[in-house]
Design an enzyme around this catalytic site. Structure first.
Site: not given
Length: 327
Positions: A192, A245, A255, A277
């Site tokens: 995700k 998520d 985010s 990430e």
């Protein structure tokens, strides 16, 4: 009534600090380990973490240390809130002081860049004797730290371990569900991140809410396709650690991955942004799908934008020009 635990939280970033606060509110003893001595002093003396979690008061019962052995002494459980690319090295150090029977809950979402391994695979090599689990789901550190309601999944290959950890780690504002589908929970959390960059880039480029919704939905199709190829259960990917998520991170500038994508979409310089990430995961995920002959055009497109010089508008045109098919 079960006894309260002493919980060591490794990593004093936003997520680690929020977890330590939540564990303290649940009645557990919480210790917070950080590399940075200045951060340790700020947490212990000013009761704040201005760099990672500004505006949140840290309870005096939460103690910080830069001494790994001191953080782990007498711990009943470890929450590893370390960035994915540093997890292995930190756990290797922790392993010199950690008793073999103590469970370690992995709270980072990602894939190790050098090896292509999920967090539990990297952790297993660093800690071959410790029970391992993963905590994942739609959760922002600031929300959790402020006591806002949050739900996550705690997964382990041993379902009984997952259930026990979910019960222990639940707090007044944190509801933990359990799962024995560790692969599904980890894949959902890692992939995700890449899809959130796609959604952020679409939003940042001003392509509209409809396009963001399309990217999110078709991204979920890719997530399920990849999950099936790796043995993840469909119902896991439909749950908190997958779809939940994905919805959160594809629709909020809170985010890091969405924010990174949005800056990319606006054509801004990226070198001053906190590295998300998903930037690490994109190339690994693209390689994973290529090696297995899977169809994942959005993930491949994100990799092209990050590593191949593809512009956001060219990427969207390429996606729109793909052959029509049934849904």
């Amino acid at each position: 009534m079960s006894r309260h635990w002493t919980i060591a939280v490794l990593g004093a970033g936003a997520w680690g600090t929020a977890l330590a606060l939540t564990m303290q509110r649940a009645g557990h003893g919480a210790r917070l380990w950080a590399r940075d001595q200045n951060l340790v002093r700020e947490i212990n003396n000013a009761r704040s973490n201005s760099r990672y979690l500004p505006g949140v008061k840290i309870d005096p019962a939460v103690l910080a240390t830069d001494d790994m052995a001191a953080a782990l002494e007498g711990a009943d459980c470890v929450l590893a809130a370390i960035p994915a690319q540093s997890l292995r090295s930190v756990l290797a150090v922790a392993g010199t002081a950690l008793k073999a029977h103590i469970p370690v809950v992995l709270c980072a979402k990602g894939i190790e860049r050098e090896t292509g391994q999920l967090m539990s695979e990297a952790a297993r090599q660093a800690l071959p004797e410790n029970p391992l689990a993963a905590l994942s789901g739609p959760s922002f550190a600031a929300d959790l730290a402020r006591g806002l309601p949050t739900a996550v999944t705690v997964a382990a290959q041993d379902g009984a371990l997952a259930a026990d950890l979910a019960k222990k780690l639940s707090a007044p504002n944190l509801r933990c569900y359990s799962s024995d589908d560790l692969m599904g929970v980890e894949l959902g959390g890692a992939l995700k991140n890449v899809l959130a960059i796609a959604a952020g880039a679409t939003s940042g480029a001003g392509l509209g809410a409809s396009a963001v919704a399309a990217i999110t939905t078709r991204g979920f199709v890719e997530l399920r396709r990849i999950g099936a190829a790796f043995g993840a259960r469909a119902e896991t990917l439909m749950g908190l650690s997958g779809l939940g998520d994905l919805i959160l991170t594809c629709n909020s500038p809170q985010s890091r991955n969405f924010a990174y994508g949005a800056a990319l979409g606006r054509g801004e310089r990226l070198d001053n942004l906190p590295l998300a990430e998903g930037v690490f995961t994109a190339s690994i995920a693209a390689r994973m799908v290529s090696e297995r002959g899977l169809e994942a055009p959005i993930i491949e497109t994100v990799n092209g934008m990050l590593n191949g010089g593809l512009t956001v508008h060219a990427a969207m045109q390429a996606l729109l020009a793909r052959p029509l098919k049934s849904e």
